[in-house]
Design a protein around this motif. Structure first.
Motif, PDB file in Angstrom:
ATOM      1  N   ASP A 188      35.114  40.985  55.204  1.00 18.64           N
ATOM      2  CA  ASP A 188      35.569  40.029  54.317  1.00 18.64           C
ATOM      3  C   ASP A 188      35.361  39.885  52.940  1.00 18.64           C
ATOM      4  O   ASP A 188      36.042  39.361  51.999  1.00 18.64           O
ATOM      5  N   ASN A 189      34.239  40.873  52.439  1.00 19.49           N
ATOM      6  CA  ASN A 189      34.425  41.091  51.222  1.00 19.49           C
ATOM      7  C   ASN A 189      35.480  41.820  50.482  1.00 19.49           C
ATOM      8  O   ASN A 189      36.003  41.809  49.320  1.00 19.49           O
ATOM      9  N   LYS A 190      36.080  42.665  51.133  1.00 24.10           N
ATOM     10  CA  LYS A 190      37.329  43.525  50.735  1.00 24.10           C
ATOM     11  C   LYS A 190      38.325  42.408  50.454  1.00 24.10           C
ATOM     12  O   LYS A 190      39.013  42.398  49.609  1.00 24.10           O
ATOM     13  N   GLU A 191      38.502  41.377  51.381  1.00 21.77           N
ATOM     14  CA  GLU A 191      39.537  40.347  51.127  1.00 21.77           C
ATOM     15  C   GLU A 191      39.292  39.791  49.742  1.00 21.77           C
ATOM     16  O   GLU A 191      40.065  39.419  49.232  1.00 21.77           O
ATOM     17  N   ILE A 192      38.168  39.342  49.706  1.00 19.27           N
ATOM     18  CA  ILE A 192      37.637  38.453  48.482  1.00 19.27           C
ATOM     19  C   ILE A 192      38.017  39.474  47.073  1.00 19.27           C
ATOM     20  O   ILE A 192      38.635  39.057  46.312  1.00 19.27           O
ATOM     21  N   LEU A 193      37.657  40.794  47.273  1.00 18.94           N
ATOM     22  CA  LEU A 193      37.847  41.473  46.191  1.00 18.94           C
ATOM     23  C   LEU A 193      39.392  41.829  45.882  1.00 18.94           C
ATOM     24  O   LEU A 193      39.776  41.916  44.877  1.00 18.94           O
ATOM     25  N   ALA A 194      40.295  41.949  46.955  1.00 17.01           N
ATOM     26  CA  ALA A 194      41.804  42.169  46.873  1.00 17.01           C
ATOM     27  C   ALA A 194      42.247  40.842  46.217  1.00 17.01           C
ATOM     28  O   ALA A 194      42.915  41.205  45.332  1.00 17.01           O
ATOM     29  N   SER A 208      44.371  38.912  40.955  1.00 14.41           N
ATOM     30  CA  SER A 208      44.274  37.660  39.918  1.00 14.41           C
ATOM     31  C   SER A 208      43.942  38.565  38.390  1.00 14.41           C
ATOM     32  O   SER A 208      44.664  38.226  37.513  1.00 14.41           O
ATOM     33  N   TYR A 209      43.234  39.419  38.575  1.00 16.29           N
ATOM     34  CA  TYR A 209      42.723  40.491  37.543  1.00 16.29           C
ATOM     35  C   TYR A 209      43.943  41.031  36.817  1.00 16.29           C
ATOM     36  O   TYR A 209      44.289  41.059  35.811  1.00 16.29           O
ATOM     37  N   LEU A 210      44.674  41.597  37.866  1.00 15.82           N
ATOM     38  CA  LEU A 210      46.061  42.536  37.213  1.00 15.82           C
ATOM     39  C   LEU A 210      47.158  41.530  36.673  1.00 15.82           C
ATOM     40  O   LEU A 210      47.711  41.889  35.670  1.00 15.82           O
TER      41      LEU A 210
END
Length: 189
Positions: free
Chosen positions: A160-166, A171-173
């Motif tokens: 779940d956290n991987k999806e949030i980070l992705a 957004s960051y890029l």
């Protein structure tokens, strides 16, 4: 007392200050965060290893603490530490400040190539969410850190956290691209 968290692959009741990387944002030390959600998102699966979230209480009384903001002083400190220069804040027990958001886009590496000015690099490092890190730098700080508990992170929560980070990374890029488009380059045609 404040609660702080450290994610890794082992239970750490008493950290070794000399075990971490010397070229990290705030130099060598034991890195924790006050943000539980961020600490859990930081955890990455590693084959054959359990992900452990260690929880501590940090007694700040009697410690010399340096607080940094996203500004020139913070930028210079990170840049110096990434190049493994002598620690200009070595008299402090604890350093608290933002994480440099350049794990996806190596801003400082590109800056050293001469492509980015210091001002442009600082703008890029300020893109994205501002997660705080707390770094224990001295034996006194370790003495004031009290182990509370450790919990094994389950694969489902890591997924779940991987999806949030992705989503955060995408957004960051996009934000980095927008900021870079605003840079004035002599070689633009």
């Amino acid at each position: 007392m404040i609660n702080v968290f450290h994610a890794g692959y082992e239970l750490i009741m008493r950290p070794d200050l000399h075990r971490g990387r010397k070229n990290a944002d705030f130099g060598q030390g034991f890195y924790v965060t006050k943000d539980y959600d961020f600490a859990t998102r930081w955890a990455r699966e590693k084959s054959g290893e359990d992900v452990i979230l260690n929880t501590y209480e940090l007694d700040e009384s009697g410690l010399k603490i340096k607080y940094l903001d996203r500004d020139e002083e913070w930028f210079r400190y990170i840049f110096s530490n990434r190049r493994v220069k002598p620690d200009e804040f070595s008299e402090y027990d604890v350093i608290v400040g933002p994480i440099a958001n350049d794990t996806i886009f190596n801003t400082l590496g590109i800056m050293t190539s001469g492509y980015l000015s210091d001002e442009e690099a600082l703008k890029l490092l300020c893109v994205g969410p501002m997660y705080q890190q707390v770094v224990l730098k001295s034996p006194a700080a370790v003495d004031n850190l009290h182990f509370v508990s450790a919990e094994k992170r389950l694969s489902e929560s890591i997924k779940d956290n991987k999806e949030i980070l992705a989503k955060e990374e995408e957004s960051y890029l996009n934000e980095v691209a927008k900021v870079m488009q605003g840079f004035d380059r002599e070689d633009k045609r």
